[in-house]
Structure formats: C-alpha cells, structure tokens
Design an enzyme around this catalytic site. Structure first.
Site, short mmCIF file in Angstrom:
data_model
loop_
_atom_site.label_atom_id
_atom_site.label_comp_id
_atom_site.label_asym_id
_atom_site.label_seq_id
_atom_site.Cartn_x
_atom_site.Cartn_y
_atom_site.Cartn_z
N GLY A 67 26.42 102.08 85.50
CA GLY A 67 26.84 103.36 84.94
C GLY A 67 27.78 104.17 85.81
CG ASN A 90 25.50 100.48 77.19
OD1 ASN A 90 24.30 100.66 77.20
ND2 ASN A 90 26.24 101.05 76.26
CB THR A 91 28.06 103.38 80.98
OG1 THR A 91 26.67 103.13 81.14
CG2 THR A 91 28.32 104.86 81.15
CE LYS A 112 21.43 92.78 82.46
NZ LYS A 112 21.93 94.15 82.22
#
Length: 269
Positions: free
Chosen positions: A172, A220-221, A111
């Site tokens: 995020g 993710n976050t 990625k």
C-alpha cells in the site's frame, strides 16, 4: 577489444499457475474500492484473470444480509485467490486457508502472507516458512508473499510453493520497485513464476517489474486508490503488456558515451 557476444533473448513462456495457463499477467485485489460496483468494473477493465481477496474481510455469502463479492466477481469467470491478509502467525494463516477451502467448496489455491508488524506489513519469514510447509503438506497450492531475499525465495520454491511473490516496497505504499536487483536475482534463480506483490504505485512501476523478467504483478491499492480507478486499471493492463514485450525484445546495452543514431560512416560529404 572484441565485442561481447549477444545474450539470447528470453523464452516467451506462458504464465502457468497450478496447471492453468493465463493470458493476463496482472493479478488484482478487491479491497479499498468505494463500493462493489466499482470493484467489479475495475477488475473487468484490468483484464485480470486471477482475483485475490482477504478471507477475513470479505463476505462470500457467509453473511447473507450483506453484499457479497461473488455478486461482482464470479468464480466462473475468474480464478479466485483467497489470501491470509491480517494474519501475524502461522497458526492464524493456516486456519484462514482452511476456512477459505470450506467457503469455496474445496478450493486449494491460496496466497499465503504472514505479516511481521503493522507499521511496515513486511512478511514474517520465520512464520511464513512454518505456514507454507504445513499448508503444502495439507494439499494446498501455495503462492507466497515474501521478502526480497533470494535465498529464502529459493527455499520456498524448494519446499513446494507454486509461485514466489516478493514485495517491491511495503504493501500500500506506492513507492514503486525499490529492490530491483534483488528481484532480478530471484527471477534468475527461480523455476516457478515470480510475481511482484506490493509497492506498485503507477503504471511505470508495473512496467519495470515486467522488464526485470517477472512473470506477473499483483496489485490492489495502486488501482483502487487512484483518483480514477477504472482508467488506472486500463493503464496497468497496458503497462504489464508493454513491460513484457520490452523484456522479451531485449533492451539495447547501456553505454557510457554517446552513439549517433545515424552513423557518419558512408556519408557523401
């Protein structure tokens, strides 16, 4: 006025990346968890089959005295997706991908993300294009984090990137999908998978991305920083499935005025 003909339902094509078909359309990261145990538990609960990690920040065994990600995320169970998080130049991103290939015994699926500056973590598209071209020539299979510009997304596809990953909002931030019209345009023009990457904060954000026709969502976050990451992982799994079903079902048309659920035509009194 004649009614407009109904549009055909979207084709239910499987998610295929680098020649492999995946059942889950949720991709997850490994950062920001309290510990590796929580990381492994959340990933397992999410049902994700592709796991991404920052090569520069993750121990894969190169530091034998420290816990390794491979202790909880086995390459035998997941597709490992090394990413170039923290790279601000094409040169650094290319070097990082080559390091990942060494650490993972020739693994060529990566990625790519080349960031512009620290405040927004928006992609530097000039450097991204340079890095993508070099990596593809070197035999890498590149999934690319990019801006929500439909023209640049198409250019990356034409260069040979195997998946396009426009941000929904800054990395995020948890702001949700702020650019739904641009993402819809990217989806309509793409012949490779389109996955929203960055900005998701809660389950409804993931559902919206799927309802727009995206092939998947990477996050993710939103999971790692939830008060209960394991429960949020489960919520995201269900949200992705729900949004995909809604997209394939074809939503009802939007109307300016009300339309009764039970029409009066044919009533007895």
């Amino acid at each position: 006025m004649s009614e407009q003909p109904e549009r055909p339902l979207p084709e239910d094509k499987p998610l295929e990346i680098a020649g492999k078909v995946y059942n889950s359309r949720l991709l997850v990261g490994t950062g920001k968890y309290r510990d590796l145990s929580e990381t492994g538990h959340a990933i397992e609960t999410s049902g994700a089959e592709i796991v991404t990690f920052a090569v520069r920040r993750t121990n894969l065994g190169q530091n034998p005295d420290e816990p390794s990600l491979l202790d909880v995320v086995s390459p035998n169970s997941y597709t490992m997706l090394p990413n170039t998080a923290g790279c601000y130049t094409a040169k650094d991103a290319i070097r990082t991908c080559k390091l990942a290939r060494e650490l993972l015994d020739g693994h060529d699926l990566v990625k790519l993300e080349v960031l512009g500056e620290e405040k927004t973590l928006y992609p530097n598209m000039t450097e991204t294009l340079v890095a993508a071209e070099a990596l593809i020539k070197d035999g890498f299979q590149v999934m690319v984090y990019c801006s929500d510009d439909p023209l640049l997304a198409k250019r990356l596809e034409e260069m040979g990137c195997i998946a396009i990953m426009p941000l929904g909002a800054p990395i995020g931030s948890g702001l949700g999908i702020q650019n739904r019209y641009n993402i819809r345009l990217i989806v309509e023009n793409a012949r490779v998978p389109v996955l929203v990457d960055a900005g998701v904060g809660t389950a409804s954000d993931a559902t919206l991305a799927m309802e727009l026709g995206c092939d998947g969502v990477l996050m993710n976050t939103a999971i790692a920083q939830a008060q209960d990451p394991i429960r949020m992982a489960r919520a995201m799994r269900l949200a992705i499935e729900s949004g995909r079903h809604a997209y394939l079902a074809g939503r009802m048309p939007k109307k300016l005025y009300a339309s009764a659920s039970s029409p009066l035509d044919g009533t007895f009194f």
